[in-house]
Design an enzyme around this catalytic site. Structure first.
Site, PDB file in Angstrom:
ATOM      1  N   ASP A 122      -5.472   2.768  10.270  1.00  0.00           N
ATOM      2  CA  ASP A 122      -6.904   2.504  10.414  1.00  0.00           C
ATOM      3  C   ASP A 122      -7.131   2.047  11.857  1.00  0.00           C
ATOM      4  O   ASP A 122      -7.137   2.864  12.772  1.00  0.00           O
ATOM      5  CB  ASP A 122      -7.320   1.461   9.363  1.00  0.00           C
ATOM      6  CG  ASP A 122      -8.829   1.316   9.222  1.00  0.00           C
ATOM      7  OD1 ASP A 122      -9.544   1.658  10.169  1.00  0.00           O
ATOM      8  OD2 ASP A 122      -9.303   0.852   8.174  1.00  0.00           O
ATOM      9  N   LYS A 157      -7.318   7.543   9.779  1.00  0.00           N
ATOM     10  CA  LYS A 157      -8.776   7.617   9.946  1.00  0.00           C
ATOM     11  C   LYS A 157      -9.110   8.169  11.328  1.00  0.00           C
ATOM     12  O   LYS A 157      -8.485   7.786  12.319  1.00  0.00           O
ATOM     13  CB  LYS A 157      -9.409   6.228   9.784  1.00  0.00           C
ATOM     14  CG  LYS A 157      -9.444   5.777   8.337  1.00  0.00           C
ATOM     15  CD  LYS A 157     -10.314   4.552   8.158  1.00  0.00           C
ATOM     16  CE  LYS A 157     -10.209   4.054   6.721  1.00  0.00           C
ATOM     17  NZ  LYS A 157     -10.929   2.808   6.490  1.00  0.00           N
ATOM     18  N   ASP A 187      -5.821  -0.247  -2.162  1.00  0.00           N
ATOM     19  CA  ASP A 187      -6.513  -1.142  -3.094  1.00  0.00           C
ATOM     20  C   ASP A 187      -7.844  -1.637  -2.559  1.00  0.00           C
ATOM     21  O   ASP A 187      -8.112  -1.596  -1.362  1.00  0.00           O
ATOM     22  CB  ASP A 187      -5.642  -2.371  -3.365  1.00  0.00           C
ATOM     23  CG  ASP A 187      -5.607  -3.302  -2.167  1.00  0.00           C
ATOM     24  OD1 ASP A 187      -5.267  -2.837  -1.066  1.00  0.00           O
ATOM     25  OD2 ASP A 187      -5.946  -4.493  -2.310  1.00  0.00           O
ATOM     26  N   PHE A 228     -13.932   3.626   3.578  1.00  0.00           N
ATOM     27  CA  PHE A 228     -12.953   2.827   2.837  1.00  0.00           C
ATOM     28  C   PHE A 228     -12.518   3.598   1.598  1.00  0.00           C
ATOM     29  O   PHE A 228     -13.345   4.020   0.789  1.00  0.00           O
ATOM     30  CB  PHE A 228     -13.533   1.464   2.446  1.00  0.00           C
ATOM     31  CG  PHE A 228     -12.476   0.525   1.969  1.00  0.00           C
ATOM     32  CD1 PHE A 228     -11.701  -0.192   2.869  1.00  0.00           C
ATOM     33  CD2 PHE A 228     -12.223   0.396   0.617  1.00  0.00           C
ATOM     34  CE1 PHE A 228     -10.690  -1.037   2.427  1.00  0.00           C
ATOM     35  CE2 PHE A 228     -11.216  -0.450   0.163  1.00  0.00           C
ATOM     36  CZ  PHE A 228     -10.457  -1.167   1.066  1.00  0.00           C
ATOM     37  N   VAL A 229     -11.209   3.794   1.461  1.00  0.00           N
ATOM     38  CA  VAL A 229     -10.693   4.599   0.350  1.00  0.00           C
ATOM     39  C   VAL A 229      -9.757   3.778  -0.530  1.00  0.00           C
ATOM     40  O   VAL A 229      -9.160   2.804  -0.073  1.00  0.00           O
ATOM     41  CB  VAL A 229      -9.945   5.848   0.869  1.00  0.00           C
ATOM     42  CG1 VAL A 229     -10.905   6.820   1.523  1.00  0.00           C
ATOM     43  CG2 VAL A 229      -8.836   5.473   1.848  1.00  0.00           C
ATOM     44  N   ASP A 282       0.556   3.150   4.232  1.00  0.00           N
ATOM     45  CA  ASP A 282      -0.450   3.954   3.531  1.00  0.00           C
ATOM     46  C   ASP A 282      -1.452   4.592   4.484  1.00  0.00           C
ATOM     47  O   ASP A 282      -1.783   5.763   4.366  1.00  0.00           O
ATOM     48  CB  ASP A 282      -1.175   3.105   2.461  1.00  0.00           C
ATOM     49  CG  ASP A 282      -1.693   1.759   2.992  1.00  0.00           C
ATOM     50  OD1 ASP A 282      -1.522   1.486   4.201  1.00  0.00           O
ATOM     51  OD2 ASP A 282      -2.267   1.000   2.196  1.00  0.00           O
ATOM     52  N   GLY A 311       0.778  -1.235   0.000  1.00  0.00           N
ATOM     53  CA  GLY A 311       0.000   0.000   0.000  1.00  0.00           C
ATOM     54  C   GLY A 311       0.808   1.283   0.000  1.00  0.00           C
ATOM     55  O   GLY A 311       0.346   2.307  -0.481  1.00  0.00           O
TER      56      GLY A 311
HETATM   57  P1  XMP Z   1      -5.065  -1.328  10.316  1.00  0.00           P
HETATM   58  O1  XMP Z   1      -6.538  -1.498  10.568  1.00  0.00           O
HETATM   59  O2  XMP Z   1      -4.247  -2.461  10.873  1.00  0.00           O
HETATM   60  O3  XMP Z   1      -5.010  -1.419   8.745  1.00  0.00           O
HETATM   61  O4  XMP Z   1      -4.568   0.031  10.745  1.00  0.00           O
HETATM   62  C1  XMP Z   1      -3.862  -1.344   8.093  1.00  0.00           C
HETATM   63  C2  XMP Z   1      -3.930  -1.829   6.683  1.00  0.00           C
HETATM   64  O5  XMP Z   1      -5.248  -2.127   6.217  1.00  0.00           O
HETATM   65  C3  XMP Z   1      -5.446  -1.604   4.930  1.00  0.00           C
HETATM   66  N1  XMP Z   1      -6.540  -0.601   4.985  1.00  0.00           N
HETATM   67  C4  XMP Z   1      -7.113  -0.045   3.921  1.00  0.00           C
HETATM   68  N2  XMP Z   1      -6.891  -0.214   2.615  1.00  0.00           N
HETATM   69  N3  XMP Z   1      -8.536   1.392   2.107  1.00  0.00           N
HETATM   70  C5  XMP Z   1      -7.615   0.489   1.709  1.00  0.00           C
HETATM   71  O6  XMP Z   1      -7.402   0.333   0.514  1.00  0.00           O
HETATM   72  C6  XMP Z   1      -8.835   1.636   3.407  1.00  0.00           C
HETATM   73  O7  XMP Z   1      -9.687   2.461   3.717  1.00  0.00           O
HETATM   74  C7  XMP Z   1      -8.094   0.865   4.365  1.00  0.00           C
HETATM   75  N4  XMP Z   1      -8.087   0.805   5.706  1.00  0.00           N
HETATM   76  C8  XMP Z   1      -7.132  -0.087   6.047  1.00  0.00           C
HETATM   77  C9  XMP Z   1      -4.130  -0.964   4.531  1.00  0.00           C
HETATM   78  O8  XMP Z   1      -3.380  -1.855   3.740  1.00  0.00           O
HETATM   79  C10 XMP Z   1      -3.412  -0.723   5.825  1.00  0.00           C
HETATM   80  O9  XMP Z   1      -2.004  -0.796   5.715  1.00  0.00           O
END
Ligand code: XMP
Length: 182
Positions: A102, A131, A159, A152-153, A99, A43
């Site tokens: 979350d 987020k 991706d 979700f982006v 990236d 990402g």
């Molecule tokens: P966490 O929840 O562990 O998530 O902070 C980390 C990984 O989850 C993916 N992620 C997303 N990918 N749109 C995406 O395309 C989103 O809104 C999103 N939210 C989480 C991402 O790979 C991130 O490193």
């Protein structure tokens, strides 16, 4: 691809001008230090490439392949390290670049392992997006591109089921292209 988007949050020009400022900040903060950037696959690929070309330091770059989402927009809740060895960053100032922050589970797991197993001089986190949401885990990033809502982006490295990473902007998908909302 653009026709699959519901809305655009950040256009390429907005992203790149934010990266100008982040690059200046990182250049200033790591002046005279041994900096190793650990990019999280896949990402952060586009983000890190554009960001590091704005950092005027003799840094090293390495990568870490982890999986935290298994298809669609649902987090599986566990972080899988897809490679046996962690990067050799002993004595280095480490900047982990991802990236998006979350739930924070991914970066907490990565930071924990690097701090506990790699003997770095320091560890900081850098994310393109963060987020706005209540997290179970106490975690924050030192460098943040943009704060966004809990949606979700895709695009600019992010991706949906492996697609849309090469969009030059960040946006949300139309419901018919993203079956499950987070
Ligand atoms: P966490 O929840 O562990 O998530 O902070 C980390 C990984 O989850 C993916 N992620 C997303 N990918 N749109 C995406 O395309 C989103 O809104 C999103 N939210 C989480 C991402 O790979 C991130 O490193």
């Amino acid at each position: 691809m653009h026709s699959h988007l519901d809305s655009v949050l950040f256009h390429e020009t907005t992203i790149l001008s934010r990266l100008d400022a982040m690059g200046r900040e990182i250049t200033r903060d790591y002046q005279g230090k041994n900096l190793t950037v650990v990019l999280i696959l896949h990402g952060s690929l586009f983000f890190v490439a554009d960001l590091l070309r704005r950092v005027n330091l003799p840094l090293r770059v390495t990568s870490l392949d982890v999986t935290s989402y298994h298809g669609g927009t649902q987090s599986c809740g566990t972080v899988t390290f897809n490679q046996l060895a962690l990067p050799n960053v002993q004595g280095q100032h480490v900047l982990i670049v991802d990236d998006i922050l979350d739930t924070g589970r991914t970066l907490a797991a990565i930071r924990g392992r690097i701090e506990n197993e790699c003997a770095p001089a320091s560890v900081r986190l850098c994310v393109l997006l963060k987020k706005r949401l209540a997290r179970d885990i106490a975690i924050d990033a030192h460098y943040i591109g943009f704060d966004i809502g809990d949606e979700f982006v895709v695009g600019y490295g992010l991706d949906y089921d492996g697609h849309y990473r090469n969009l030059p902007l960040i946006g949300t998908l139309k419901p018919e292209y993203s079956r499950h909302a987070l």
